[in-house]
Design an enzyme around this catalytic site. Structure first.
Site, PDB file in Angstrom:
ATOM      1  N   HIS A 127       0.865  -1.173   0.000  1.00 19.47           N
ATOM      2  CA  HIS A 127       0.000   0.000   0.000  1.00 19.47           C
ATOM      3  C   HIS A 127       0.899   1.219   0.000  1.00 19.47           C
ATOM      4  O   HIS A 127       1.746   1.353   0.876  1.00 19.47           O
ATOM      5  CB  HIS A 127      -0.891   0.003   1.257  1.00 19.47           C
ATOM      6  CG  HIS A 127      -1.811   1.179   1.296  1.00 19.47           C
ATOM      7  ND1 HIS A 127      -3.135   1.116   0.922  1.00 19.47           N
ATOM      8  CD2 HIS A 127      -1.591   2.468   1.631  1.00 19.47           C
ATOM      9  CE1 HIS A 127      -3.680   2.313   1.040  1.00 19.47           C
ATOM     10  NE2 HIS A 127      -2.773   3.153   1.471  1.00 19.47           N
ATOM     11  N   CYS A 128       0.754   2.041  -0.973  1.00 16.42           N
ATOM     12  CA  CYS A 128       1.629   3.197  -1.087  1.00 16.42           C
ATOM     13  C   CYS A 128       0.909   4.481  -0.723  1.00 16.42           C
ATOM     14  O   CYS A 128       0.042   4.922  -1.472  1.00 16.42           O
ATOM     15  CB  CYS A 128       2.167   3.305  -2.505  1.00 16.42           C
ATOM     16  SG  CYS A 128       3.373   4.633  -2.677  1.00 16.42           S
ATOM     17  N   PRO A 129       1.227   5.074   0.405  1.00 15.18           N
ATOM     18  CA  PRO A 129       0.565   6.319   0.776  1.00 15.18           C
ATOM     19  C   PRO A 129       0.920   7.460  -0.166  1.00 15.18           C
ATOM     20  O   PRO A 129       0.144   8.379  -0.343  1.00 15.18           O
ATOM     21  CB  PRO A 129       1.103   6.610   2.179  1.00 15.18           C
ATOM     22  CG  PRO A 129       1.735   5.357   2.635  1.00 15.18           C
ATOM     23  CD  PRO A 129       2.172   4.626   1.412  1.00 15.18           C
ATOM     24  N   CYS A 140       7.360   2.111  -0.235  1.00 15.94           N
ATOM     25  CA  CYS A 140       7.186   3.073  -1.306  1.00 15.94           C
ATOM     26  C   CYS A 140       7.683   4.437  -0.934  1.00 15.94           C
ATOM     27  O   CYS A 140       6.933   5.295  -0.528  1.00 15.94           O
ATOM     28  CB  CYS A 140       5.710   3.141  -1.614  1.00 15.94           C
ATOM     29  SG  CYS A 140       5.339   4.349  -2.847  1.00 15.94           S
TER      30      CYS A 140
END
Lengths: 145, 475
Positions: B193-195, B406
């Site tokens: 999950h890439c903020p 990320c």
């Protein structure tokens, strides 16, 4: 007499419906493939070979959708070069095959399964997780079509 | 997808409305009791939708705006202050190439952030019941108490792979899928999950993500190199200090680019390795296919050679979205699984999601994390997070490089803050791998933290403002 084709009549006749699920077969990896094992609940309803043939054709269609080869690479590169805007006017290969699958299922339902009181649901409507087979039992007909 | 009631298949058997995607034929006038809702409005996961379901993002989008702002500002300064000089002194090709790179970066960023990463729709109640029945039969049904986590074993290409059962989505997860606790969805071929892009990276948007970080690397290096060239050229005429006085913006650009280059280029390199070996970040971190686990351990998904792996990942067929966002909900059909993380659970799940931020490792252990926010109260993180975190957002996980999360950090203070927070976080994060600190960006940050304590009003305010922002710049 209620013909199984006339399903609205079935509804009025308080049809029982139960569902059988054919799960995904992950033995070949993450590609979309459904188990071809014949579910026991359908024993009395449909010919085993017919069912397995339907499933096999379905699997083949999905394999065609996900096939990695020259054509898909070309499509991918072209899409990349046009910054994916090409998909605003064109369908992806996968989508084209999905439409083909929808037609296939509709045809199978019309020709084979509806007369037997069964209904195949397109797996895309179940997130490609299962093939849902609804079994209709018409209470008014003793043998249950 | 939605449960089809008994009446539904009958309508389908009328053979005029089976469509590839929509499970909701419109011609059921006698069923219309309530106004039609679109499926995205009833979506059980924790995603935000914009443009009537066309755009799909994670709940926390603050950091995404930060990314966008950084890219826009740095590029804007470059084009405004450096390009005029360079195009005259060197060649006009510089702004042109820069422009192309810039457009490409933004395009891929939007594509990554706004598309469906490959979310698996939750099981319909009938499916879930059927699975439960099968599992009970297999376990020799025990009444009441829940048996240990359910797994299925499957042999793929000679390797035994365990398929885990997801209690939230009520499905056996396909291989390589994982449940994202932040978005509360199972995602196919889950990477992380890439903020920074405000979304999960999964099967459907991995190539866009890769092209984004690759093009951003080129853009960053490009800007960095030419800004330095600019300053040097000016210094030849005027002397260094005067040159700097003439182009103060260049200093900012150099600083931003200098710090970004390391993380972004590193991340690109890491993902290039992942693509060539056909692994996900998840699998790499866990060492699922590493030879250290056993002599016979190999990656069953790899196509064998680097070239095929790359082609398959980047140019392979693009699967369609399995969740029909813009279709209409059948008003009489029950929803598959009630949302487990509505706003009322904001407090508890927020803590869980804060833990889970960018780490793939977290996502792969959904049995522990999924609905059950088992982590100690994270509210305490609120304080130290404020202001500093978004930059790095990632305190470097102790055992791995920054690239693994990320990490598109473009701000200079990343390293400092990561040090500062590292010790604070690590012991608390012991139950789960350390990950990005979730605190979002300065932009969204105050909303986030306050949202923590006062979910309803702050979140809706935030949401409204975000919607406004997005609509202004929307596609």
């Amino acid at each position: 007499m209620a013909n199984a084709h006339n399903l609205q009549d079935l509804q009025h006749q308080a049809a029982l419906a139960s569902k059988v699920y054919v799960q995904r077969d992950y033995n070949s990896g993450t590609i979309c493939r459904f188990q071809t094992k014949f579910p026991s609940e359908l024993e009395s309803r449909v010919d085993r070979q017919q069912f397995e043939e339907t499933m096999q054709t379905l699997n083949n269609l999905y394999a065609e959708a996900e096939k990695i080869g020259g054509k898909s690479y070309l499509e991918g590169c072209l899409a990349c070069m046009t910054a994916y805007t090409i998909f605003l006017c064109m369908e992806t290969h996968y989508e084209k095959v999905l439409k083909k699958i929808a037609r296939f299922i509709k045809e199978q339902n019309e020709k084979i399964y509806a007369p037997l009181g069964l209904l195949l649901t397109d797996p895309i409507e179940r997130g490609l997780r299962v093939v849902e087979i609804t079994i209709f039992e018409d209470r008014s007909i003793s043998s249950g079509r | 997808m939605l449960q089809l009631g008994v009446a539904e298949p009958m309508r389908e058997c009328e053979y005029s409305q089976i469509s590839t995607r929509s499970s909701t034929p419109m011609e059921t006038p006698y069923k219309k009791r309530t106004p039609k809702k679109r499926k995205w409005q009833a979506f059980p996961g924790r995603n935000k939708f914009y443009c009537n379901g066309r755009i799909m993002m994670a709940r926390q989008t603050g950091v995404f705006y930060l990314t966008l702002v950084l890219i826009l500002i740095t590029s804007g300064l470059f084009f405004t202050f450096d390009c005029p000089f360079l195009s005259v002194q060197l060649t006009p090709a510089i702004p042109v190439i820069g422009g192309v790179l810039f457009v490409f970066v933004l395009g891929t960023l939007f594509r990554t952030s706004f598309s469906d990463p490959g979310v698996l729709p939750r099981a319909t109640p009938d499916e879930a019941a059927d699975l439960e029945r099968q599992i009970d039969v297999a376990n020799g049904s025990s009444s009441g108490y829940r048996p240990p986590p359910r797994t299925k074993e499957v042999v793929i290409n000679g390797q035994t792979v365990k398929l885990k059962y997801c209690f939230t989505c009520k499905i056996f997860r396909p291989p390589r899928a994982s449940h994202c606790s932040l978005c509360d969805n199972c995602v196919e071929r889950f990477d992380h999950h890439c903020p920074w892009v405000g979304n999960c990276v999964g099967k459907r948007n991995y190539r866009f993500f890769y092209m984004f970080i690759l093009s951003l690397s080129f853009l960053t290096i490009f800007i960095f190199a030419f800004v330095i060239t600019h300053v040097i050229l000016r210094s030849h005429r005027q002397g260094f200090l005067n040159a700097l006085k003439d182009t103060p913006a260049s200093v900012l650009e150099v600083v931003v680019c200098f710090f970004s280059v390391w993380s972004i280029v590193g991340l690109s390199g890491f993902h290039t390795y992942l693509i060539s070996s056909n692994q996900t970040t998840n699998e790499d971190i866990k060492g699922s296919w590493s030879s250290k686990r056993g002599k016979d351990n190999y990656n069953p998904y790899s196509h064998g050679n680097i070239f095929t792996n790359c082609c398959a990942a980047l140019c392979g067929p693009l699967p369609p979205s399995l969740i029909d966002r813009r279709g209409f909900v059948q008003s009489d059909t029950p929803q598959p699984t009630p949302p487990t993380n509505g706003i009322t659970m904001y407090g508890s799940t927020q803590s869980q999601s804060h833990m889970a931020a960018a780490t793939p490792l977290m996502q792969s252990e959904p049995v522990i994390l999924t609905d059950e926010a088992s982590l100690p109260g994270r509210t305490s993180l609120g304080g130290p997070c404020s202001g500093a975190l978004p930059l790095g957002g990632q305190p470097t996980p102790p055992t791995s490089t920054p690239n693994l999360s990320c990490d598109n950090g473009m701000l200079p203070t990343r390293n400092d803050h990561s040090e500062a927070h590292h010790h604070f976080l690590t012991p608390e994060e012991a139950p789960s791998p350390p990950g990005m600190l979730p605190c979002g960006s300065p932009l969204g940050h105050s909303h986030t933290i306050q949202g923590f304590y006062n979910p309803a009003s702050q979140d809706s305010l935030h949401e409204d403002s975000v919607r406004g922002l997005v609509k202004l710049s929307s596609v």
